[in-house]
Write an enzyme that holds these catalytic residues in place. Structure first.
Site, PDB file in Angstrom:
ATOM      1  N   ASN A 172      -7.760   9.776  -6.174  1.00 55.58           N
ATOM      2  CA  ASN A 172      -7.277  10.827  -5.284  1.00 55.58           C
ATOM      3  C   ASN A 172      -6.286  10.221  -4.271  1.00 55.58           C
ATOM      4  OD1 ASN A 172      -7.173  13.458  -4.322  1.00 55.58           O
ATOM      5  ND2 ASN A 172      -8.853  13.154  -2.885  1.00 55.58           N
ATOM      6  N   ASN A 174      -6.239   9.712  -1.217  1.00 54.17           N
ATOM      7  CA  ASN A 174      -6.742   8.871  -0.125  1.00 54.17           C
ATOM      8  C   ASN A 174      -7.415   7.592  -0.633  1.00 54.17           C
ATOM      9  OD1 ASN A 174      -8.959  10.141  -1.258  1.00 54.17           O
ATOM     10  ND2 ASN A 174     -10.051  10.366   0.683  1.00 54.17           N
ATOM     11  N   LYS A 175      -7.286   7.284  -1.914  1.00 57.54           N
ATOM     12  CA  LYS A 175      -7.982   6.138  -2.486  1.00 57.54           C
ATOM     13  C   LYS A 175      -7.090   4.907  -2.545  1.00 57.54           C
ATOM     14  CE  LYS A 175     -11.842   8.349  -3.173  1.00 57.54           C
ATOM     15  NZ  LYS A 175     -11.505   9.666  -2.632  1.00 57.54           N
ATOM     16  N   ILE A 176      -7.675   3.765  -2.893  1.00 57.21           N
ATOM     17  CA  ILE A 176      -6.987   2.476  -2.874  1.00 57.21           C
ATOM     18  C   ILE A 176      -5.829   2.463  -3.877  1.00 57.21           C
ATOM     19  CG2 ILE A 176      -7.287   0.013  -3.348  1.00 57.21           C
ATOM     20  CD1 ILE A 176     -10.219   0.424  -2.314  1.00 57.21           C
TER      21      ILE A 176
END
Length: 221
Positions: A172, A174-176
């Site tokens: 998503n 907001n992920k790394i």
């Protein structure tokens, strides 16, 4: 990355069979101890399919951490099962292994063991997997690792999401690592990964079109 986008426009080939998707799965597998994996539309989809692989069904109890995003827990309800919350330890804020062991012992005495345990590696911080896996092995309860926020996290040298039989990741925004939306399911059981791939593509049979023998989902990346 811009060149990949332009290539998609030039070829006019934007579907779930694009070679880039196969390459993404191959590269991600290499990063996660070589375990086979399937790219999905979201981490939540991976949780749903992972729990189904562990044969979670109506009326089952599934142990979950008390501190996590709801997407770790909602798929339990999709399958008609019931989440039972285990509190966090003070070091990592993830599932407390001692509380898990006590809960499993209590349930075993009552003949009411959970069908599965979901462990979440919250905010990239690995849960303490050795005692968690030991406690679950003692009672033959399978574990699903939610490593949605832990791409690249290591636990004693092992990639998060590769310690339990099933691991799930999220990409998503907001992920790394991000694909804007998307997820990945991995397992040390190649047959399970192929079954998840089959379910993720509406459980389409390789023979007659519109002939289906199982329930599937529109979950393929």
């Amino acid at each position: 990355e811009q060149e990949y986008v332009l290539d998609a426009f030039r070829s006019n080939w934007r579907s779930s069979v694009l070679p880039n998707l196969v390459a993404f799965e191959r590269d991600f597998s290499a990063m996660t101890a070589g375990r086979p994996c399937v790219a999905l539309s979201s981490g939540t989809a991976g949780m749903h399919l992972g729990l189904r692989l562990l044969e979670v069904g109506p009326g089952d109890a599934v142990f979950c951490p008390s501190l996590t995003f709801v997407a770790s827990v909602n798929p339990v309800g999709y399958l008609g099962a019931r989440p039972v919350f285990i509190d966090s330890d003070r070091a990592s804020w993830n599932m407390d292994p001692s509380l898990l062991a006590a809960a499993l012992e209590d349930r075993a005495k009552r003949g009411a063991l959970p069908k599965a345990v979901i462990v979440v590696h919250l905010y990239g911080q690995s849960a303490d997997m050795d005692p968690i896996m030991e406690a679950c092995r003692r009672y033959d309860v399978p574990v699903l690792e939610d490593a949605a926020e832990a791409v690249g996290t290591l636990y004693k040298g092992k990639p998060a999401g590769t310690i339990a039989p099933v691991g799930v990741y999220s990409f998503n925004g907001n992920k790394i690592i991000t694909t804007t939306s998307g997820g990945m399911l991995s397992s040390d059981n190649r047959e399970w990964v192929e079954r998840a791939r089959y379910w993720s593509q509406q459980a389409r049979e390789p023979r007659v079109e519109y002939h289906h023998v199982d329930v599937g989902y529109n979950y393929r990346m």
